[in-house]
Structure formats: structure tokens, C-alpha cells
Design a protein around this motif. Structure first.
Motif, PDB file in Angstrom:
ATOM      1  N   PHE A   5      35.235  43.648  39.276  1.00  0.00           N
ATOM      2  CA  PHE A   5      36.055  42.631  39.939  1.00  0.00           C
ATOM      3  C   PHE A   5      35.210  41.637  40.738  1.00  0.00           C
ATOM      4  CE2 PHE A   5      38.793  40.936  43.309  1.00  0.00           C
ATOM      5  CZ  PHE A   5      39.808  40.409  42.532  1.00  0.00           C
ATOM      6  N   ASP A   6      34.076  42.102  41.282  1.00  0.00           N
ATOM      7  CA  ASP A   6      33.194  41.171  42.010  1.00  0.00           C
ATOM      8  C   ASP A   6      32.775  40.014  41.100  1.00  0.00           C
ATOM      9  OD1 ASP A   6      33.390  42.820  44.157  1.00  0.00           O
ATOM     10  OD2 ASP A   6      31.374  43.679  43.979  1.00  0.00           O
ATOM     11  N   ASP A   7      32.431  40.374  39.854  1.00  0.00           N
ATOM     12  CA  ASP A   7      32.007  39.342  38.900  1.00  0.00           C
ATOM     13  C   ASP A   7      33.174  38.442  38.505  1.00  0.00           C
ATOM     14  OD1 ASP A   7      29.360  40.282  38.833  1.00  0.00           O
ATOM     15  OD2 ASP A   7      29.903  41.818  37.364  1.00  0.00           O
ATOM     16  N   LEU A   9      35.862  37.801  40.202  1.00  0.00           N
ATOM     17  CA  LEU A   9      36.195  36.926  41.336  1.00  0.00           C
ATOM     18  C   LEU A   9      35.184  35.792  41.444  1.00  0.00           C
ATOM     19  CD1 LEU A   9      37.822  36.287  43.907  1.00  0.00           C
ATOM     20  CD2 LEU A   9      36.313  37.848  45.150  1.00  0.00           C
ATOM     21  N   ASP A  10      33.914  36.121  41.242  1.00  0.00           N
ATOM     22  CA  ASP A  10      32.885  35.091  41.343  1.00  0.00           C
ATOM     23  C   ASP A  10      33.071  34.011  40.285  1.00  0.00           C
ATOM     24  OD1 ASP A  10      30.303  34.280  42.633  1.00  0.00           O
ATOM     25  OD2 ASP A  10      29.626  34.425  40.556  1.00  0.00           O
ATOM     26  N   LEU A  13      36.020  31.936  41.192  1.00  0.00           N
ATOM     27  CA  LEU A  13      35.697  31.029  42.299  1.00  0.00           C
ATOM     28  C   LEU A  13      34.910  29.818  41.810  1.00  0.00           C
ATOM     29  CD1 LEU A  13      34.690  33.562  45.120  1.00  0.00           C
ATOM     30  CD2 LEU A  13      36.740  32.127  45.013  1.00  0.00           C
ATOM     31  N   GLU A  14      33.969  30.076  40.898  1.00  0.00           N
ATOM     32  CA  GLU A  14      33.193  28.963  40.355  1.00  0.00           C
ATOM     33  C   GLU A  14      34.122  27.936  39.714  1.00  0.00           C
ATOM     34  OE1 GLU A  14      30.017  28.074  40.477  1.00  0.00           O
ATOM     35  OE2 GLU A  14      29.683  29.741  41.862  1.00  0.00           O
ATOM     36  N   ARG A  38      45.950  37.345  44.870  1.00  0.00           N
ATOM     37  CA  ARG A  38      45.935  37.591  46.311  1.00  0.00           C
ATOM     38  C   ARG A  38      44.802  36.807  46.996  1.00  0.00           C
ATOM     39  NH1 ARG A  38      43.503  41.898  48.798  1.00  0.00           N
ATOM     40  NH2 ARG A  38      42.994  42.712  46.748  1.00  0.00           N
ATOM     41  N   LEU A  39      43.676  36.662  46.320  1.00  0.00           N
ATOM     42  CA  LEU A  39      42.485  36.125  46.992  1.00  0.00           C
ATOM     43  C   LEU A  39      42.253  34.627  46.762  1.00  0.00           C
ATOM     44  CD1 LEU A  39      39.933  39.035  46.419  1.00  0.00           C
ATOM     45  CD2 LEU A  39      41.416  38.604  48.368  1.00  0.00           C
ATOM     46  N   PRO A  41      44.163  31.999  46.654  1.00  0.00           N
ATOM     47  CA  PRO A  41      44.753  31.052  47.607  1.00  0.00           C
ATOM     48  C   PRO A  41      43.976  30.962  48.914  1.00  0.00           C
ATOM     49  CG  PRO A  41      46.459  32.393  46.603  1.00  0.00           C
ATOM     50  CD  PRO A  41      45.148  32.999  46.195  1.00  0.00           C
ATOM     51  N   VAL A  42      43.317  32.039  49.295  1.00  0.00           N
ATOM     52  CA  VAL A  42      42.533  32.008  50.533  1.00  0.00           C
ATOM     53  C   VAL A  42      41.352  31.045  50.370  1.00  0.00           C
ATOM     54  CG1 VAL A  42      41.149  33.367  52.126  1.00  0.00           C
ATOM     55  CG2 VAL A  42      43.167  34.373  51.052  1.00  0.00           C
ATOM     56  N   THR A  43      40.670  31.201  49.251  1.00  0.00           N
ATOM     57  CA  THR A  43      39.513  30.331  49.066  1.00  0.00           C
ATOM     58  C   THR A  43      39.939  28.888  48.837  1.00  0.00           C
ATOM     59  OG1 THR A  43      39.462  30.820  46.703  1.00  0.00           O
ATOM     60  CG2 THR A  43      38.121  32.189  48.141  1.00  0.00           C
ATOM     61  N   VAL A  45      42.009  27.399  50.561  1.00  0.00           N
ATOM     62  CA  VAL A  45      42.016  26.805  51.905  1.00  0.00           C
ATOM     63  C   VAL A  45      40.615  26.341  52.271  1.00  0.00           C
ATOM     64  CG1 VAL A  45      42.414  27.268  54.356  1.00  0.00           C
ATOM     65  CG2 VAL A  45      43.948  28.248  52.635  1.00  0.00           C
ATOM     66  N   LEU A  46      39.629  27.164  51.954  1.00  0.00           N
ATOM     67  CA  LEU A  46      38.250  26.835  52.318  1.00  0.00           C
ATOM     68  C   LEU A  46      37.708  25.660  51.515  1.00  0.00           C
ATOM     69  CD1 LEU A  46      36.797  30.465  52.472  1.00  0.00           C
ATOM     70  CD2 LEU A  46      37.475  29.029  54.396  1.00  0.00           C
TER      71      LEU A  46
ATOM     72  N   GLN B 164      30.832  38.594  49.090  1.00  0.00           N
ATOM     73  CA  GLN B 164      31.815  37.525  48.907  1.00  0.00           C
ATOM     74  C   GLN B 164      33.219  38.104  48.728  1.00  0.00           C
ATOM     75  OE1 GLN B 164      31.228  33.822  46.184  1.00  0.00           O
ATOM     76  NE2 GLN B 164      31.885  35.486  44.877  1.00  0.00           N
ATOM     77  N   ILE B 168      36.267  37.553  51.398  1.00  0.00           N
ATOM     78  CA  ILE B 168      37.505  36.856  51.044  1.00  0.00           C
ATOM     79  C   ILE B 168      38.709  37.772  51.264  1.00  0.00           C
ATOM     80  CG2 ILE B 168      38.774  35.806  49.139  1.00  0.00           C
ATOM     81  CD1 ILE B 168      36.086  34.800  48.085  1.00  0.00           C
TER      82      ILE B 168
END
Lengths: 439, 184
Positions: A5-7, A9-10, A13-14, A38-39, A41-43, A45-46, B164, B168
């Protein structure tokens, strides 16, 4: 196999950072959509923060000047490496010029090897001359090896590939001329006119080039010159107090030059726009863009900062090159010094003149008078300097290295349309071999 | 590019003013933006960015500055400078308005909403671990790649991704109310 999931998500995000809509991204990662839903929408904002408000230009310049001033305070010494390190730098700087850039990229290993071999060969060849070069570096004008020192300095100037470096180099060399004069004076030797000429040349060139730098760089360059002027003025005063009578006149002239340069610098720091304007007037609107090698892209007919050797600087900047026509001669100075910078016209004497778009940047060897449409030697001698880098609006033909000069009769050299072009006092006078024919 | 900066760094260590100026010109703008996103005002961002370069000069003076990876060194110092700033600020009971939100809209109601949201973003960021804060700031405020971030925080890229993720997730827990306000 589901990626970690880390990958995931990364990667998501890209894509989000590149502006892809969240819904589209989620479709591609359906197996892990829940976590992403879940995550992301948070980013979002950033990543959707409004643009940053930058400080205004004056504040930016102030911050930069403060940094450079602090650098001058904290790092007062070691402005330049020693003679051997400089020699090494010259070799390294010069060698890549022999290879085409693409070739260097494609065959970097081979080229590196060749460069290494060439460096070794040069080192061997220069080995015998190395001792001379080192001893010349510390020589004074009355030394037999002093011409070697001047030649090496000219080589450094020729290799200066950007205006800021050239300003620093001319500033260093002005300081070196002053140190020589001080040592001669303390030994009861009178510094000759050539030394004064060289001092004037370096000071004027440094100021002229500094005046054409971008705003952010100009303050730093001026502060650098100011530091040198202040340091050498103090030293010169001490030397004058100890020196015998004979060299006092020359020392006073040198101090006057320093004082005048200091006034130009102070005025430039206080009012950079005026200093810049004095270096960027008279350029016709229709003048074509200038190549990158030029100190001031889009530059103009640059006036010359004239530093009198005999009187205080009441009118520090002469607007327009050689307004009187009573100028010295030009010797093909490069954009930042006496050497040849950048591509040169292939053949002497046939350098394309103004109005010829194919004109090659750089100060060439074109011998103007042989070309067509040249102004006669008596016309505006000194207006031309060399190297106008490309087409110019006034069709002056294959311009020659026209004389330039100062009000004080000191050789200054002419000016190009976009950069200071100076005659190198070391390279003789009364020749018109200097300009690339691009008047 | 890194080699270019390394070459500049070597010249700067010898006191070359042009190299110093070039380094400043190359890194001041991104560092300012990086700092600005994490503090409360333009003036503070200017001061902290200047502090970064002050520390850089001091390190050169003492001869213990970076030998390579100048970018990583500068961002590391910037991070420490921001941490120091907030450490000094922790006894002050005010949270100034984020300028970027103020400038974004003239509508007073929307301004107030953005003000609240901005405060919560910053508060939430401060709840993260230092490493998490740094990764989020470098990624989203400085726009650096995972590789650059890894070099700055001296961890493998896998660790960067894990940090990261955790950051988050923590922000999501902190920012849920803000999310509702900001994202409409």
C-alpha cells in the motif's frame, strides 16, 4: 500480486500531484481504493494551497545583498586559488572546448580518458614552463618573467565565460596591480605608466560589466569591487606613508583611480538603475536579440565608465562610446577581457558586419578596414569596438577593431552593443585587428 | 545537476563569491517556498531562509560544511531552522493568519473559513513526528522527489514511502474537520 500500500499510495500521490482527478486515480487502484479514498482527500488539501506570495524585488535584492555582505565578512580570504590550482582550472576549463558537447555526452568515458591524457601531456609540456609560471605569478613589472604573468592573466580573462566571473577576475587583477605598485614603491621603484594603464583597464572593465549584470547580481558584484577598493585604499595609504618620494606621484594616481571607482560603486549601490541605464542607453529598439555569451542579453550600445587618473570623478560615466572621437585603439578585446570569447569569425578580415544576421558572436580577428562598408579609419574611431555580436541596425559593414579610449587619454577600448569591450592595455595599441568585424 | 552544485560547492568552500552567489540564486527561491508553507508570514519565511544561508556561511567558515549533496544539506538545515522556530514559538499563545489564505479571497466569511482551515493544517502538521513533518513538507511544499527526500532525511526510499503513508494517515485523523470545511 497486489503491491504494497505504501507504493500504491505513492503512485497515486504522484498522479494527484500531476493534476489527475481523484476519481480517475481510484478507478485504477480498485483493490486498495478504500484506503486511498480515505487518504487522498487529505493530500488534496495540501496540494491545493494558494500560490505563495513572494517578497518584492527590493526585499529579494536586500536579502541577497545581505548574504553576499555576510559572505564578505565571514570569508574574507581565499578569493582565488593559488597559481598552480588556477593553472589546473584553466586546463580543465579549456580542454572541453576541443570536444563537441554531444560527443562528450555520448562518449563521456572516452572523452574523459582523452581529456585525462591531454591533461597529462599538457602537464608534462608545461612542466618546464610551470616553474616559470609559478615564479611569474609573484613577479613585479620590472621582472623579466612579468610578461608571462600578464599573458597568464590574459588567458584567465579569455576563459572567463560569464560576466560575474569576469567582474571578479578584473577586480582581482586590479588588486594585483595595486599590490605590485605598492611593492615597487616600497623598494623605491617608480611604477610605470603601463601598470597604471592596466589598473585603470581592470577597474573600468569591472565596473562596466557590473553595470550590465542582472539586478540580482549587480549588487553582489559592486560589493565585491567595493570591498577590494576599501581594502586597497587602506593599504595604499599605509604604503604611501612609508614609501620614498619618487613613487609618490604614481601612488597618488592609483589612489585617485581607486577613489573614483569607489564613488562609482557607491553610486551604483545607491541607485542601480542609473548605473544600469548608463550602460544600456542608445541601443536601438530594433536591435536584434543577443547571444547568450553576451554580458547583457538584449544589451545595448554601452557607454564606458571612465576613471580619470588625475582628477576626481565628477562625471563618472561617459554616455556613448567615444563621444569625442578622440579615442585610443581597440585590440579585439573579448566580452569580458582581452581574449577571444566564443565562436570567432572563421577568417580574419571577413567577419560579417552589422546587419548580417549570420554574424558570429564573439570578438573576432576581423580586420575591418579591408571589408566593404567600413567607416574610414578616421571616422568615429573608437566608437567601434569590437564585437557587436551579431546583426546591428546600423550598417557599418565589416567593422574593424576601432579605437576606443578614455577622456584621460588612457586606453580603454571601445564598446560593443551589448557588453563592455575594452582594449587590453597589455596587447599593444594602434592596431585595428581587434573586432570581429561586427561593428 | 547534482554535480554542478557539487562543483559550485567546492568553489564556494574556497571563498569564490560567484559560486556563493550562484548557490544563493539556485536555492533561495525553493527554500523560501519550503519555509513559507510551514510558517506564518512572509517576513518569518524570509528570516528563516536567511538563517539557513547564514548557517551555510558559518559552516564554510568553520570548514565543516557539506562536501556533497548541497541540496540535501540545505533542506536539512531549513528543517532544523523551522523546528527551532516552532520551539521558540511554543510558549507564545497565538497562531498568526496564514498569508496565503488571506490573499486568496476577499470574502470575509470565506476568509474566516480559510483562516480556520489553515490553522488546523499547521496544527496538524505539528502533531506529526519530525520525520513525518519533513517528508510531507518536502513532498508537498518543496515538490521534491522520493529520491531527493531520501537523501535529505538519510533514509531509504522505502522508508520515505512508509513515513509518507503514516503521516498522511495521521493528517487524515487530524484534518477531517478541516477537510469538510475546505473541500466543501
Amino acid at each position: 500480486m497486489t503491491p504494497h500500500f505504501d507504493d500504491t499510495l505513492d503512485m497515486a500521490l504522484e498522479r494527484q500531484l500531476h493534476g489527475e482527478p481523484t476519481a480517475v486515480i481510484l478507478q485504477d487502484y480498485s483493490e486498495q481504493a478504500e484506503g486511498l479514498t480515505r487518504l487522498l482527500p487529505v493530500t488534496a488539501v495540501l496540494t491545493t494551497l494558494p500560490p505563495i506570495s513572494e517578497p518584492d524585488l527590493a526585499a529579494q535584492q536586500a536579502d541577497r545583498a545581505a548574504f553576499l555582505a555576510e559572505a564578505n565578512q565571514l570569508l574574507p580570504t581565499a578569493v582565488s586559488p593559488g597559481p598552480l590550482a588556477r593553472l589546473n582550472d584553466w586546463i580543465v576549463a579549456a580542454l572541453p572546448r576541443f570536444g563537441h558537447q554531444n560527443i562528450r555526452q555520448k562518449e563521456s568515458n572516452t572523452m574523459s580518458s582523452l581529456i585525462l591524457k591531454a591533461a597529462v601531456a599538457l602537464t608534462i609540456i608545461l612542466g618546464a614552463a610551470g616553474g616559470t609560471a609559478v615564479s611569474a605569478a609573484a613577479s613585479l613589472p620590472d621582472s623579466p618573467v612579468y610578461p608571462v604573468k600578464i599573458a597568464l592573466e590574459d588567458a584567465r580573462l579569455a576563459l572567463a565565460n560569464d560576466p560575474e566571473t569576469a567582474v571578479a577576475l578584473h577586480t582581482d587583477l586590479a588588486a594585483e596591480r595595486l599590490r605590485e605598485m605598492e611593492q615597487l614603491a616600497l623598494a623605491d621603484h617608480v611604477p610605470d605608466d603601463a601598470s597604471l594603464n592596466r589598473l585603470q583597464y581592470h577597474l573600468e572593465t569591472a565596473l562596466d560589466l557590473a553595470g550590465q549584470l542582472p539586478e540580482q547580481s549587480m549588487a553582489g558584484a559592486l560589493l565585491q569591487i567595493q570591498e577590494m577598493v576599501q581594502t586597497r585604499t587602506r593599504t595604499m595609504a599605509q604604503v604611501q606613508a612609508q614609501a620614498p618620494e619618487a613613487p609618490q606621484g604614481a601612488l597618488t594616481q592609483a589612489r585617485t583611480m581607486l577613489q573614483n571607482a569607489g564613488e562609482v560603486v557607491a553610486a551604483g549601490l545607491q541607485d542601480p538603475q542609473t548605473l544600469r541605464w548608463r550602460h544600456t542607453t542608445n541601443r536601438p529598439d530594433a536591435a536584434p536579440p543577443q547571444p547568450e555569451m553576451t554580458p547583457q542579453p538584449g544589451g545595448v550600445v554601452s557607454p564606458t565608465v571612465t576613471i580619470s587618473t588625475t582628477q576626481p570623478l565628477t562625471a563618472p560615466v561617459r554616455l556613448g562610446p567615444c563621444a569625442t572621437g578622440d579615442c585610443g585603439t581597440s585590440q579585439g578585446a573579448g566580452p569580458y577581457g582581452p581574449g577571444r570569447h566564443g565562436p570567432q569569425p572563421e577568417e580574419p578580415g571577413v567577419g560579417p558586419g552589422p546587419g548580417e544576421p549570420a554574424a558570429t558572436p564573439g570578438s573576432g580577428n576581423g580586420q575591418g578596414p579591408t571589408g566593404s562598408n567600413n567607416p574610414s579609419p578616421g571616422e568615429c574611431q573608437g566608437c567601434a569596438s569590437g564585437n557587436q555580436y551579431g546583426p546591428q541596425p546600423d550598417d557599418a559593414g565589416n567593422g574593424s577593431g576601432m579605437p576606443g579610449g578614455s577622456d584621460s587619454g588612457m586606453p580603454i577600448g571601445g564598446q560593443s552593443q551589448n557588453g563592455a569591450q575594452y582594449q587590453n592595455p597589455n596587447s599593444g595599441s594602434n592596431t585595428s585587428s581587434g573586432s570581429g568585424g561586427n561593428h | 545537476m547534482a554535480n554542478d552544485y557539487d562543483a559550485l560547492l567546492q568553489q564556494a568552500k574556497r571563498g569564490n563569491r560567484q559560486a556563493l552567489a550562484a548557490i544563493y540564486d539556485a536555492f533561495q527561491p525553493p527554500l523560501y517556498r519550503y519555509v513559507y508553507r510551514q510558517v506564518d508570514s512572509q517576513e518569518t519565511a524570509r528570516d528563516l531562509t536567511a538563517e539557513v544561508f547564514h548557517r551555510f556561511l558559518q559552516s564554510l567558515q568553520k570548514g565543516n560544511g557539506p562536501d556533497q549533496y548541497l541540496q540535501a544539506w540545505l533542506y536539512r538545515v531549513a528543517h532544523n531552522t523551522i523546528v527551532d522556530y516552532y520551539r521558540r514559538q511554543q510558549h507564545r499563545h497565538h497562531l498568526p493568519l496564514l498569508e496565503q489564505f488571506v490573499a486568496a479571497d476577499d470574502d470575509p466569511v470565506h476568509l474566516a473559513e480559510l483562516h480556520i482551515a489553515a490553522d488546523r493544517v499547521r496544527r496538524s502538521m505539528r502533531q506529526l513526528t519530525p520525520d513525518q513533518q519533513q517528508v510531507i513538507a518536502l513532498k508537498f511544499f518543496a515538490g521534491l522527489s522520493n529520491q531527493e527526500i531520501a537523501r535529505i532525511i538519510a533514509k531509504p526510499i522505502g522508508a520515505v514511502k512508509a513515513l509518507q503513508h503514516r503521516a498522511i494517515a495521521a493528517l487524515q485523523r487530524q484534518l477531517l474537520p478541516v477537510e469538510e470545511e475546505v473541500t466543501l
